[in-house]
Design a protein around this motif. Structure first.
Motif, PDB file in Angstrom:
ATOM      1  N   GLU A 261       0.843  -1.190   0.000  1.00  0.00           N
ATOM      2  CA  GLU A 261       0.000   0.000   0.000  1.00  0.00           C
ATOM      3  C   GLU A 261       0.878   1.240   0.000  1.00  0.00           C
ATOM      4  N   TRP A 262       0.497   2.225  -0.801  1.00  0.00           N
ATOM      5  CA  TRP A 262       1.206   3.492  -0.821  1.00  0.00           C
ATOM      6  C   TRP A 262       1.019   4.185   0.525  1.00  0.00           C
ATOM      7  N   SER A 587       9.122   0.837  -5.965  1.00  0.00           N
ATOM      8  CA  SER A 587       8.534   1.077  -4.641  1.00  0.00           C
ATOM      9  C   SER A 587       7.275   0.257  -4.390  1.00  0.00           C
ATOM     10  N   THR A 588       7.266  -0.477  -3.285  1.00  0.00           N
ATOM     11  CA  THR A 588       6.230  -1.387  -2.756  1.00  0.00           C
ATOM     12  C   THR A 588       6.202  -2.742  -3.437  1.00  0.00           C
ATOM     13  N   GLU A 605       9.561   5.461  -2.628  1.00  0.00           N
ATOM     14  CA  GLU A 605       8.646   6.537  -3.014  1.00  0.00           C
ATOM     15  C   GLU A 605       7.270   6.402  -2.364  1.00  0.00           C
ATOM     16  N   GLN A 606       6.977   5.262  -1.758  1.00  0.00           N
ATOM     17  CA  GLN A 606       5.688   5.088  -1.109  1.00  0.00           C
ATOM     18  C   GLN A 606       5.473   6.054   0.059  1.00  0.00           C
TER      19      GLN A 606
END
Length: 791
Positions: A261-262, A587-588, A605-606
């Motif tokens: 999840e961001w 990212s993620t 970047e999340q």
């Protein structure tokens, strides 16, 4: 006992048939959906069939799959509807049923059906496969790992770096008509035993009447694709079916599952002590700081469960952690038949089975994968690559693609070794071609003149100003449609940019375009923005998505299709540049079957939208950093991406350095952001120089979780990781992660570290640090850090 033909029932290949009509002729061109490597040496038998009579009207054999056009005469066919039926025959003469998707044949393009970088070569740093046959097992060894396939189990044992991962074998566990099935060993047939891939089939039978036809495709990177066909020789009730993966409890310290999840790390960290129910997860990994095991699956399309939240379980059972995948938990009637997994409808010849009540099937089909980590040796890492990105508003950038010599000199003098030219090298976002060829070549040459390697940006989007948008755009989209409706990144033209699925024809465009760009611009590699991400996709036009129990289209996570694209990209780069870089911004997303083809990844970047004042220890706990952002247990070198306002660029080094991970200096991208590029680059340059002077690459790394006896740090919440060099002493990274400003006391074991302990300095500035009674004291703010050199 039920007899199973593993070469025809355990896997279904999806074909996309493009057609063109000319007078009384039908021209057809056939592509395999998603996976490119299975076409090597294969053929397709494509029959045109009358839908009214079922009669085969004409049949053609296609050997140049994706490239050859075959023609069918329709002059003598009565008016009515016809369909195609295809049989896929691989290079080992194994035959597969197929599912056909239809589309109109597009205008000819140079990339359509391209086999660029579809090769059976085993590229560096992987090594060829080796097998050892024994009764009743089969050992397959790839780089760093050995898988032992058993007689009645799926896998008896997996070794990673000579360490066993399993407490006991991986098994299929089934309950049939109220009784637990006991499997009897069946014949194993090795269909292919080559340097790049081993394929074998095996049938497991049981006294209860059901059998499992198994086909395993084992690739040189350690991915074992498993296809199951579950059938019965008599009418039985299959009450439950699960895969049980018992991992050693002392190794199952961390859990990672995809998707994430961001904005946080809820999907990764220390494995909770409680038992877990996760629902369907396309990718699950359990392991420690050095190794682990992943299980993955593209969808739950054929799973039959009442409780969707309980399909993935992680349980603590004695000395093992049991990963249990529940494929069937709602009773289904299995009957002998020839419907290849279709439910009986109750019409015509199917009238009798529904009298049984409930779900009635003849074959259940499941596909999944296993991969142990780390997946490859690390040749060079992010400390070696020293990458920086040149964005739309980077200092020294002038439209179009004109970067000042002064700016490039500054990067080279700071120690930068690799630059990424971001997406503005092309007009269409993430497109592998540009009208600005001359300017792009000039930029690359200017970088090469200064000893800088150059990577161009390629991404996860498809633009509506791309030339192919009209023919391929909507069929290549990820659905539900997502992305950027108004994509306004000067100096690119205004456009819309949407997420693209590489299970589609866009895979060929991207790979072929990257290969051409490598040659045209003399690139040293590629930067991939999210390209390895197997986004959940419901676009049935290119073979993703499936109809769920409630009648809605559920997503497929096309791991095997994206894996094919990433493998091709890796080969396209490395076949042109033996030391070329495939740098992935991920990212993620740590799906190793796709990310494993990167030479390094950039993660973080999340946290982009996190504001000041949050508890960083809760936002990014150290256990989550070890599990996702460190890279050592993955076999893919990591680099941290500084984003958001939860911490400063300098503070981000406080946790990355503890894990031997550099932070990439992020340039000024957007005009409304405060520009810290010069300061960030200066700090990064200073750290690079310390690592060079000390000799990091020839040092033994002793991280904070395993250096007890070498160093002690007080108070709690403060840590030190050490580099021990045979000649240059010890470099200690000391960090305050306690949540408050602290005075730290650090005591080194001089004897164990082979140092005298009286020549200690701040490695960054060179000032002396005085030791008292073998201890040093440092005052550090929260997220403060210092590099201490003991010579």
């Amino acid at each position: 006992m039920a007899k199973s033909d593993s070469t025809s029932s355990t896997r279904k290949i999806k074909l996309r048939v493009y057609t063109h009509y000319e007078k009384r002729k039908v021209h057809a061109r056939v592509h395999v959906v998603g996976e490119s490597y299975i076409v090597l040496g294969a053929r397709i038998e494509l029959a045109m069939i009358s839908q009214r009579t079922g009669k085969v009207l004409e049949c053609r054999t296609i050997r140049k799959i994706g490239q050859e056009v075959v023609t069918y005469q329709t002059r003598d066919i009565p008016s009515g509807c016809c369909v195609f039926r295809g049989t896929f025959v691989d290079r080992n003469d194994s035959r597969f049923n197929t599912e056909i998707l239809y589309d109109k044949m597009p205008e000819s393009t140079s990339w359509f059906g391209s086999r660029e970088a579809v090769s059976r070569e085993v590229p560096r740093p992987w090594t060829p496969l080796h097998t050892r046959k024994r009764s009743p097992g089969l050992d397959i060894a790839c780089w760093g790992r050995t898988y032992t396939f058993g007689g009645t189990s799926l896998v008896d044992q997996i070794l990673s770096r000579d360490t066993p991962l399993l407490e006991r074998p991986i098994r299929a566990v089934a309950t049939v008509s109220g009784k637990k099935a006991r499997w009897l060993p069946g014949r194993r047939r090795v269909l292919q035993d080559d340097r790049d891939q081993v394929i074998f089939s095996q049938a497991l039978a049981s006294q209860s009447g059901i059998s499992i036809s198994t086909r395993v495709e084992f690739d040189f990177d350690g991915v074992a694709r498993v296809d199951w066909g579950i059938s019965s020789d008599r009418v039985v009730s299959l009450d439950s079916l699960s895969i049980e993966i018992p991992i050693r409890g002392d190794l199952a310290k961390y859990l990672y599952h995809f998707p994430g999840e961001w904005g946080g790390v809820r999907n990764v960290g220390a494995l909770p002590k409680r038992n877990l129910k996760l629902g369907f997860r396309p990718f699950v990994w359990l392991g420690d700081e050095e190794r682990g095991l992943s299980w993955f699956c593209e969808s739950d399309a054929s799973w039959i469960n009442k409780d969707s939240l309980g399909v993935t379980e992680i349980r603590h059972e004695g000395r093992c952690v049991l990963l249990r995948i529940n494929l069937v938990s709602e009773s289904v009637n299995l009957v002998p038949g020839k419907h290849s997994g279709k439910a009986f409808t109750g019409f015509g010849e199917d009238a009798k089975p529904p009298a049984l009540g409930g779900k009635v099937m003849d074959v259940l089909q499941f596909s999944f994968g296993l991969q142990a980590t780390p997946i490859k040796p690390v040749e060079t890492d992010a400390w070696d690559h020293r990458i920086i990105c040149i964005g739309q508003a980077t200092k020294g950038f002038r439209s179009r693609l004109n970067v000042s010599n002064r700016a490039l000199d500054k990067l080279a003098n700071a120690g930068v070794k690799t630059v990424v030219l971001f997406e503005h090298w092309a007009d269409a976002e993430a497109y592998p071609g540009t009208p600005h060829t001359s300017a792009a070549r000039k930029f690359v040459q200017a970088c090469h003149d200064r000893g800088l390697k150059v990577l161009f940006y390629f991404g996860f989007l498809i633009s509506d100003i791309a030339p192919e948008w009209g023919s391929f755009g909507k069929d290549s989209l990820i659905l539900p449609k997502g992305g950027y409706p108004l994509f306004l990144y000067d100096p690119q033209p205004g456009q819309s940019a949407w997420r693209v699925c590489l299970n589609s024809a866009w895979q060929d465009l991207l790979v072929d375009g990257i290969a051409r760009a490598m040659e045209r611009f003399n690139l040293d590699g590629v930067y991939l923005d999210g390209t390895e991400f197997p986004f959940g996709c419901c676009n049935t036009e290119h073979g993703c998505g499936h109809v769920g129990p409630n009648g809605t289209v559920a997503p497929t996570y096309p791991i095997f299709g994206v894996r094919s694209a990433m493998r091709r990209i890796y080969h396209a780069v490395r076949s042109r540049r033996p030391n070329g870089l495939v740098n992935v911004h991920n990212s993620t997303c740590m799906t190793l079957p796709t990310l494993g083809w990167a030479t390094s990844y950039w993660d973080g970047e999340q946290f982009q939208n996190i504001e000041k004042g949050v508890n960083v220890g809760q936002l990014l706990p150290l256990d989550a950093f070890r599990a996702e952002f460190m890279g050592h247990q993955w076999g893919v070198p990591a680099e941290f991406l500084y984003a958001g306002n939860a911490y400063t660029f300098e503070q981000s080094w406080s946790f990355s350095l503890l894990h031997d991970i550099p932070v990439r200096p992020l340039p000024h991208f957007y005009a409304d952001e405060e520009d810290h590029t010069d300061e960030d680059l200066a700090l990064t340059s200073a750290i690079w120089k310390v690592m060079d002077r000390f000799g990091r690459k020839k040092s033994e790394w002793l991280p904070y979780w395993k250096n007890k006896g070498y160093v002690s740090v007080k108070p709690s919440g403060c840590y030190a990781s050490l580099y021990k060099h045979p000649k240059n002493g010890v470099l200690a990274v000391v960090s305050n992660q306690s949540g408050k400003s602290k005075s730290l006391t650090i005591e080194f074991n001089s004897k164990k570290l082979s140092i005298k302990g009286d020549d200690i300095s701040d490695a960054m500035v060179g000032s002396t640090i005085v030791a008292k009674e073998g201890k040093i004291r440092l005052d550090l703010d929260y997220l403060g850090w210092q590099m201490v050199w003991l010579k």
